[in-house]
Design a protein around this motif. Structure first.
Motif, PDB file in Angstrom:
ATOM      1  N   ALA A  57       0.860  -1.183   0.000  1.00 20.09           N
ATOM      2  CA  ALA A  57       0.000   0.000   0.000  1.00 20.09           C
ATOM      3  C   ALA A  57       0.892   1.227   0.000  1.00 20.09           C
ATOM      4  CB  ALA A  57      -0.909   0.004   1.215  1.00 20.09           C
ATOM      5  N   ARG A  58       0.507   2.225  -0.756  1.00 20.70           N
ATOM      6  CA  ARG A  58       1.282   3.468  -0.823  1.00 20.70           C
ATOM      7  C   ARG A  58       0.808   4.413   0.280  1.00 20.70           C
ATOM      8  NH1 ARG A  58       2.954   5.962  -6.361  1.00 20.70           N
ATOM      9  NH2 ARG A  58       5.007   6.494  -5.613  1.00 20.70           N
ATOM     10  N   ASP A  59       1.755   4.921   1.037  1.00 18.02           N
ATOM     11  CA  ASP A  59       1.456   5.886   2.086  1.00 18.02           C
ATOM     12  C   ASP A  59       1.208   7.231   1.414  1.00 18.02           C
ATOM     13  OD1 ASP A  59       1.372   7.618   4.210  1.00 18.02           O
ATOM     14  OD2 ASP A  59       3.249   6.955   5.116  1.00 18.02           O
ATOM     15  N   CYS A  60       0.003   7.771   1.573  1.00 17.11           N
ATOM     16  CA  CYS A  60      -0.340   9.004   0.863  1.00 17.11           C
ATOM     17  C   CYS A  60       0.426  10.214   1.405  1.00 17.11           C
ATOM     18  CB  CYS A  60      -1.841   9.253   0.935  1.00 17.11           C
ATOM     19  SG  CYS A  60      -2.461   9.490   2.592  1.00 17.11           S
ATOM     20  N   ARG A  61       0.919  10.142   2.626  1.00 14.99           N
ATOM     21  CA  ARG A  61       1.652  11.276   3.193  1.00 14.99           C
ATOM     22  C   ARG A  61       3.084  11.334   2.686  1.00 14.99           C
ATOM     23  NH1 ARG A  61       4.587  12.025   7.864  1.00 14.99           N
ATOM     24  NH2 ARG A  61       4.095   9.945   8.589  1.00 14.99           N
ATOM     25  N   THR A  62       3.778  10.182   2.665  1.00 14.75           N
ATOM     26  CA  THR A  62       5.194  10.165   2.278  1.00 14.75           C
ATOM     27  C   THR A  62       5.418   9.700   0.844  1.00 14.75           C
ATOM     28  OG1 THR A  62       5.528   7.893   3.037  1.00 14.75           O
ATOM     29  CG2 THR A  62       5.892   9.668   4.646  1.00 14.75           C
ATOM     30  N   GLY A  63       4.482   8.928   0.284  1.00 15.64           N
ATOM     31  CA  GLY A  63       4.658   8.383  -1.054  1.00 15.64           C
ATOM     32  C   GLY A  63       5.400   7.057  -1.068  1.00 15.64           C
ATOM     33  N   ASN A  64       5.893   6.620   0.091  1.00 12.80           N
ATOM     34  CA  ASN A  64       6.602   5.344   0.189  1.00 12.80           C
ATOM     35  C   ASN A  64       5.600   4.189   0.202  1.00 12.80           C
ATOM     36  OD1 ASN A  64       9.002   6.754   0.381  1.00 12.80           O
ATOM     37  ND2 ASN A  64       8.993   6.724   2.609  1.00 12.80           N
ATOM     38  N   PHE A  65       6.105   2.983  -0.077  1.00  9.46           N
ATOM     39  CA  PHE A  65       5.262   1.794  -0.052  1.00  9.46           C
ATOM     40  C   PHE A  65       5.494   1.020   1.246  1.00  9.46           C
ATOM     41  CE2 PHE A  65       5.260   2.702  -4.550  1.00  9.46           C
ATOM     42  CZ  PHE A  65       3.972   2.371  -4.920  1.00  9.46           C
ATOM     43  N   ILE A  66       4.411   0.627   1.892  1.00 10.67           N
ATOM     44  CA  ILE A  66       4.463  -0.275   3.037  1.00 10.67           C
ATOM     45  C   ILE A  66       4.181  -1.657   2.462  1.00 10.67           C
ATOM     46  CG2 ILE A  66       3.535  -0.844   5.303  1.00 10.67           C
ATOM     47  CD1 ILE A  66       4.839   1.961   5.067  1.00 10.67           C
TER      48      ILE A  66
ATOM     49  N   GLN B  59       7.375  -6.731   7.592  1.00  9.37           N
ATOM     50  CA  GLN B  59       6.780  -5.553   6.970  1.00  9.37           C
ATOM     51  C   GLN B  59       7.873  -4.503   6.824  1.00  9.37           C
ATOM     52  OE1 GLN B  59       3.758  -3.214   9.139  1.00  9.37           O
ATOM     53  NE2 GLN B  59       2.471  -3.594   7.340  1.00  9.37           N
ATOM     54  N   ILE B  60       8.014  -3.958   5.614  1.00  6.45           N
ATOM     55  CA  ILE B  60       9.075  -2.990   5.354  1.00  6.45           C
ATOM     56  C   ILE B  60       8.509  -1.761   4.659  1.00  6.45           C
ATOM     57  CG2 ILE B  60      10.927  -4.708   5.252  1.00  6.45           C
ATOM     58  CD1 ILE B  60      10.707  -4.672   2.223  1.00  6.45           C
ATOM     59  N   CYS B  61       9.251  -0.687   4.742  1.00  3.20           N
ATOM     60  CA  CYS B  61       8.927   0.558   4.051  1.00  3.20           C
ATOM     61  C   CYS B  61       9.925   0.691   2.893  1.00  3.20           C
ATOM     62  CB  CYS B  61       9.045   1.724   5.014  1.00  3.20           C
ATOM     63  SG  CYS B  61       8.646   3.296   4.266  1.00  3.20           S
ATOM     64  N   VAL B  62       9.403   0.856   1.682  1.00  2.00           N
ATOM     65  CA  VAL B  62      10.256   0.879   0.489  1.00  2.00           C
ATOM     66  C   VAL B  62      10.022   2.182  -0.277  1.00  2.00           C
ATOM     67  CG1 VAL B  62      10.844  -0.356  -1.631  1.00  2.00           C
ATOM     68  CG2 VAL B  62      10.037  -1.636   0.344  1.00  2.00           C
TER      69      VAL B  62
ATOM     70  N   PHE C  55       9.655   0.147  -7.710  1.00  2.00           N
ATOM     71  CA  PHE C  55       9.411  -0.059  -9.135  1.00  2.00           C
ATOM     72  C   PHE C  55      10.622  -0.651  -9.853  1.00  2.00           C
ATOM     73  CE2 PHE C  55       6.167   3.265  -8.252  1.00  2.00           C
ATOM     74  CZ  PHE C  55       5.065   2.453  -8.477  1.00  2.00           C
ATOM     75  N   ARG C  56      11.825  -0.483  -9.318  1.00  2.00           N
ATOM     76  CA  ARG C  56      13.007  -1.124  -9.893  1.00  2.00           C
ATOM     77  C   ARG C  56      12.943  -2.638  -9.661  1.00  2.00           C
ATOM     78  NH1 ARG C  56      17.021   0.687  -6.849  1.00  2.00           N
ATOM     79  NH2 ARG C  56      16.588   2.788  -7.547  1.00  2.00           N
TER      80      ARG C  56
ATOM     81  N   ARG D 226       0.613   3.773 -11.263  1.00  2.00           N
ATOM     82  CA  ARG D 226      -0.554   4.413 -10.662  1.00  2.00           C
ATOM     83  C   ARG D 226      -1.181   3.556  -9.578  1.00  2.00           C
ATOM     84  NH1 ARG D 226      -3.650   5.099 -16.122  1.00  2.00           N
ATOM     85  NH2 ARG D 226      -2.769   3.024 -16.199  1.00  2.00           N
ATOM     86  N   SER D 227      -0.692   2.322  -9.414  1.00  2.00           N
ATOM     87  CA  SER D 227      -1.246   1.396  -8.424  1.00  2.00           C
ATOM     88  C   SER D 227      -0.983   1.900  -7.011  1.00  2.00           C
ATOM     89  CB  SER D 227      -0.605   0.013  -8.611  1.00  2.00           C
ATOM     90  OG  SER D 227      -1.129  -0.882  -7.678  1.00  2.00           O
ATOM     91  N   VAL D 228      -2.017   1.868  -6.176  1.00  2.00           N
ATOM     92  CA  VAL D 228      -1.916   2.354  -4.802  1.00  2.00           C
ATOM     93  C   VAL D 228      -1.796   1.197  -3.814  1.00  2.00           C
ATOM     94  CG1 VAL D 228      -3.122   3.657  -3.022  1.00  2.00           C
ATOM     95  CG2 VAL D 228      -3.214   4.420  -5.384  1.00  2.00           C
ATOM     96  N   ALA D 229      -2.493   0.102  -4.080  1.00  2.00           N
ATOM     97  CA  ALA D 229      -2.458  -1.056  -3.185  1.00  2.00           C
ATOM     98  C   ALA D 229      -2.861  -2.301  -3.961  1.00  2.00           C
ATOM     99  CB  ALA D 229      -3.393  -0.855  -2.004  1.00  2.00           C
ATOM    100  N   ASN D 230      -2.290  -3.454  -3.543  1.00  2.00           N
ATOM    101  CA  ASN D 230      -2.615  -4.716  -4.202  1.00  2.00           C
ATOM    102  C   ASN D 230      -1.960  -5.855  -3.443  1.00  2.00           C
ATOM    103  OD1 ASN D 230      -3.711  -6.457  -6.029  1.00  2.00           O
ATOM    104  ND2 ASN D 230      -2.659  -5.626  -7.815  1.00  2.00           N
TER     105      ASN D 230
END
Length: 88
Positions: A10-19, A37-40, A46-47, A55-59
């Motif tokens: 899921a993308r954190d809307c505040r920081t833009g990072n992925f959890i 669980q990590i923050c990326v 995407f690399r 554009r994917s926010v969560a999956n």
């Protein structure tokens, strides 16, 4: 056959990072054990997973062990070691 892992992101809307969470069905949701669980950062995410739509926010998706390692998960990665002849 390559070992695969199921992850949820899921993308954190505040920081833009992925959890990103590695899903392990051996541990139920109410288990005392914690899932990895990590923050990326988006660039690293995407690399490691180029097929994901930017554009994917969560999956929830399946990834290989190498991709999980690239993201930063602690996984056992099978490597192929080639034997080299030593010339004496």
């Amino acid at each position: 056959m390559a070992q695969t892992f199921e992850i949820g992101y899921a993308r954190d809307c505040r920081t833009g990072n992925f959890i990103v969470t590695k899903i392990d069905y051996a541990f139920p949701a109410n288990s005392k054990y914690r899932r990895q669980q990590i923050c990326v950062l988006p660039g690293a995410f995407f690399r490691a997973l180029p097929s994901i739509d930017r554009r994917s926010v969560a999956n929830v998706i399946e990834i290989t062990a190498n991709q999980a390692h690239e993201l930063g998960f602690i996984v056992r990665v099978e490597t192929e070691v080639a034997a080299h002849e030593v010339c004496a």
